[in-house]
Write a protein that holds these residues in place. Structure first.
Motif, short mmCIF file in Angstrom:
data_model
loop_
_atom_site.label_atom_id
_atom_site.label_comp_id
_atom_site.label_asym_id
_atom_site.label_seq_id
_atom_site.Cartn_x
_atom_site.Cartn_y
_atom_site.Cartn_z
N MET A 454 0.82 -1.21 0.00
CA MET A 454 0.00 0.00 0.00
C MET A 454 0.85 1.26 0.00
O MET A 454 0.58 2.22 -0.72
CB MET A 454 -0.95 -0.02 1.20
CG MET A 454 -2.03 -1.08 1.11
SD MET A 454 -3.17 -1.04 2.50
CE MET A 454 -3.93 0.55 2.24
N ILE A 455 1.92 1.25 0.81
CA ILE A 455 2.80 2.43 0.88
C ILE A 455 3.54 2.60 -0.44
O ILE A 455 3.70 3.72 -0.96
CB ILE A 455 3.79 2.30 2.06
CG1 ILE A 455 3.02 2.40 3.38
CG2 ILE A 455 4.87 3.35 1.98
CD1 ILE A 455 3.88 2.20 4.61
N TYR A 456 3.99 1.48 -1.02
CA TYR A 456 4.70 1.56 -2.30
C TYR A 456 3.81 2.15 -3.38
O TYR A 456 4.23 3.05 -4.14
CB TYR A 456 5.17 0.15 -2.72
CG TYR A 456 6.03 0.17 -3.97
CD1 TYR A 456 5.45 0.06 -5.23
CD2 TYR A 456 7.41 0.32 -3.90
CE1 TYR A 456 6.23 0.09 -6.37
CE2 TYR A 456 8.18 0.36 -5.04
CZ TYR A 456 7.59 0.24 -6.28
OH TYR A 456 8.34 0.27 -7.41
N ILE A 457 2.56 1.67 -3.46
CA ILE A 457 1.61 2.19 -4.47
C ILE A 457 1.33 3.66 -4.22
O ILE A 457 1.24 4.46 -5.16
CB ILE A 457 0.31 1.36 -4.43
CG1 ILE A 457 0.58 -0.06 -4.97
CG2 ILE A 457 -0.78 2.02 -5.26
CD1 ILE A 457 -0.57 -1.02 -4.76
N LYS A 458 1.22 4.04 -2.95
CA LYS A 458 0.98 5.45 -2.60
C LYS A 458 2.12 6.33 -3.11
O LYS A 458 1.90 7.36 -3.74
CB LYS A 458 0.84 5.57 -1.09
CG LYS A 458 0.73 6.99 -0.57
CD LYS A 458 0.55 6.96 0.94
CE LYS A 458 0.61 8.38 1.50
NZ LYS A 458 1.93 8.97 1.40
N PHE A 459 3.37 5.90 -2.85
CA PHE A 459 4.51 6.68 -3.31
C PHE A 459 4.57 6.73 -4.83
O PHE A 459 4.91 7.76 -5.43
CB PHE A 459 5.80 6.09 -2.75
CG PHE A 459 6.09 6.42 -1.32
CD1 PHE A 459 6.71 5.52 -0.49
CD2 PHE A 459 5.74 7.66 -0.80
CE1 PHE A 459 6.99 5.83 0.83
CE2 PHE A 459 5.99 7.98 0.51
CZ PHE A 459 6.62 7.06 1.34
N LEU A 460 4.23 5.63 -5.46
CA LEU A 460 4.27 5.56 -6.92
C LEU A 460 3.28 6.56 -7.52
O LEU A 460 3.59 7.29 -8.46
CB LEU A 460 3.94 4.14 -7.38
CG LEU A 460 4.33 3.76 -8.81
CD1 LEU A 460 5.82 3.93 -9.03
CD2 LEU A 460 3.94 2.32 -9.09
N ASN A 461 2.07 6.60 -6.94
CA ASN A 461 1.04 7.55 -7.41
C ASN A 461 1.47 8.99 -7.17
O ASN A 461 1.26 9.87 -8.01
CB ASN A 461 -0.30 7.28 -6.72
CG ASN A 461 -0.95 6.01 -7.22
OD1 ASN A 461 -0.74 5.62 -8.37
ND2 ASN A 461 -1.75 5.36 -6.38
N GLU A 462 2.07 9.25 -6.00
CA GLU A 462 2.51 10.61 -5.67
C GLU A 462 3.63 11.06 -6.61
O GLU A 462 3.68 12.22 -7.03
CB GLU A 462 3.01 10.67 -4.22
CG GLU A 462 1.86 10.58 -3.20
CD GLU A 462 2.39 10.55 -1.77
OE1 GLU A 462 3.63 10.49 -1.59
OE2 GLU A 462 1.57 10.58 -0.84
N LYS A 463 4.51 10.14 -6.96
CA LYS A 463 5.63 10.50 -7.84
C LYS A 463 5.15 10.88 -9.22
O LYS A 463 5.71 11.78 -9.87
CB LYS A 463 6.61 9.32 -7.93
CG LYS A 463 7.84 9.65 -8.76
CD LYS A 463 8.82 8.47 -8.79
CE LYS A 463 10.04 8.83 -9.61
NZ LYS A 463 11.00 7.70 -9.69
N GLU A 464 4.08 10.23 -9.69
CA GLU A 464 3.57 10.48 -11.04
C GLU A 464 2.52 11.59 -11.08
O GLU A 464 2.07 11.96 -12.15
CB GLU A 464 2.99 9.20 -11.62
CG GLU A 464 4.04 8.12 -11.82
CD GLU A 464 3.47 6.85 -12.42
OE1 GLU A 464 2.24 6.85 -12.74
OE2 GLU A 464 4.20 5.88 -12.59
N ALA A 465 2.11 12.05 -9.89
CA ALA A 465 1.07 13.08 -9.86
C ALA A 465 1.59 14.40 -10.43
O ALA A 465 2.77 14.72 -10.34
CB ALA A 465 0.60 13.28 -8.43
#
Length: 465
Positions: A454-465
């Motif tokens: 969950m944390i990995y996906i969160k960071f991935l989404n934030e990086k691409e935002a």
């Protein structure tokens, strides 16, 4: 005056007759729903086209969506759901339960989950996946007490999903609850099969055999209800295994596996289609919201500033995790790099084996959940000693760690390149990677990446935002 009285009588009689005809059609559609959902679909279509009142439309829509679900026509089912008006309580629960059973969170369809039963079932799923079984039992008792004659049909798919989620080693522990759930649907074929499965688990094979004889195999084979057919063969597999009937076991397992493949293929297509539809709908909603909300621009700016402040605070709190994420992104980019380490195998044999491992990594055969050291050695035409030594020397890890890292790397690439995977539940990511359980997947993922999925996906989404 007599003509008016006659007209009033004729009109009242005609309305009553129409109502009676509709009720007969609904009864027929419900009776055929389990074995002949295709016929129920035809009846529901007729009602939708000929009875425009709100109640008739709602009842027919309920049957129509359920019949498509049973036939595994998920794309058409989603089309019906997205084109329908705001559903009533029963349809609301049905739609949510079907969406959840496909590994999609209901909030992706309903922006605000306002139904307590739906929330209870989502909590129940979370507790079961976390193996908090005593807490899960408390939720089950609350749900059973909240199940009424009115909402029993709508809650059915939620109960089926829960029964499917019970681990094999916990079935006896949940026996009292299973029996109470089955009692809610005394004539439902899938729940009868669930009770047969419980008898098989308790080794009451004679009782299970007597109940199985009530299922006419020709009727099951002819049914258009793919999910009922799948559960029937799954029950036969358990029965054959307990009796030691190897021939029947192999035949029924093949039938079950073919149905699993058919269902899974449709689910994968439906998920992609679903998220595309939701993204399109959300885009329209966003455009409309921006257009209608310009007069509150100052408030929005203040809100954004608040969000930015909160975001910055959270970033500071998660700084160490984010550094881990950045480091692992570099690791993903270098998956293909190879290290050369000396070993005791001849150089020629070593090069041949390394080339075969390279091809194995590209083939995605590591996604097979039954893969073992012996199986891979046989596939690569070598022995377990050479294979294990080569993996230890050149991959710097043992066989299990090597396979698990390949599986996690596969999911990481999917998460990076196909954003739709970020919306899937953890248990579906586990199944996709070939890892046997939700909890094991989460543990291996954290071992490989240093953080939870969950944390990995969160960071991935934030990086691409």
């Amino acid at each position: 005056m007599k003509w008016f009285a006659f007209f009033l009588f004729f009109f009242s009689w005609n309305v009553a007759q129409v109502q009676s005809d509709k009720n007969l059609l609904l009864k027929k559609a419900n009776e055929e729903l389990q074995y002949n959902p295709d016929k129920s679909q035809e009846t529901a279509t007729y009602i939708l086209n000929n009875f425009p009142d709100k109640l008739s439309q709602s009842e027919a829509q309920f049957i129509f969506v359920k019949s498509l679900y049973y036939q595994n026509q998920l794309l058409r089912m989603f089309e019906q759901m997205t084109n329908s008006a705001l559903p009533d309580d029963n349809n609301y629960i049905l739609f949510s339960s079907i969406i959840s059973s496909l590994g999609i969170k209901p909030e992706y369809y309903f922006e605000n989950i306002k139904n307590s039963e739906i929330q209870y079932f989502e909590d129940l799923q979370t507790l079961t996946e976390a193996r908090k079984y005593n807490d899960a039992k408390k939720i089950i008792r609350q749900l059973i007490s909240a199940t009424t004659i009115k909402n029993t049909p709508a809650l059915r798919e939620y109960w089926v999903s829960f029964l499917d989620a019970i681990p094999e080693d916990q079935i006896i522990f949940f026996k009292p609850e299973i029996l109470k759930i089955v009692a809610l649907y005394p004539k439902d074929k899938e729940f009868i099969l669930e009770s047969i499965g419980l008898l098989i688990k308790e080794n009451k094979l004679s009782d299970a055999d007597n109940l199985l004889k009530n299922f006419v195999s020709d009727s099951i084979k002819a049914t258009t209800n793919v999910r009922l057919k799948r559960r029937y063969f799954d029950t036969l597999i358990k029965f054959d295994f307990s009796k030691g009937e190897k021939g029947d076991y192999i035949k029924n397992k093949e039938n079950r596996n073919n149905l699993d493949a058919e269902i899974d293929e449709e689910i994968i297509k439906a998920r992609s289609n679903w998220f595309a539809l939701m993204e399109k709908n959300n885009q329209h909603k966003t455009e409309n919201t921006i257009y209608k909300s310009r007069w509150v621009l100052a408030g929005i700016v203040l809100g954004l500033l608040s969000v930015i402040i909160i975001f910055v605070i959270r970033l500071l709190q998660q700084k160490s995790q984010y550094k881990q994420f950045e480091a692992f992104q570099k690791k993903i980019a270098s998956f293909s790099e190879k290290k050369t380490v000396a070993n005791t195998i001849s150089e020629k044999a070593e090069n041949v084996l390394l080339n075969k491992l390279d091809k194995f990594e590209i083939s995605n055969d590591f996604l097979n959940p039954d893969l073992s050291l012996q199986m891979l050695a046989k596939k690569l035409d070598t022995n377990t000693k050479y294979l294990s030594e080569t993996i230890n020397n050149h991959k710097q890890k043992n066989f299990n760690a090597y396979i698990n890292e390949l599986r996690i790397n596969y999911i990481l690439i999917k998460l990076q390149n196909e954003p739709v995977y970020r919306n899937y539940k953890i248990k579906y990511l586990a199944e996709e990677s070939g890892i046997s359980s939700h909890s094991l997947f989460a543990s291996i993922f954290k071992t490989v990446t240093g953080m939870s999925p969950m944390i990995y996906i969160k960071f991935l989404n934030e990086k691409e935002a």
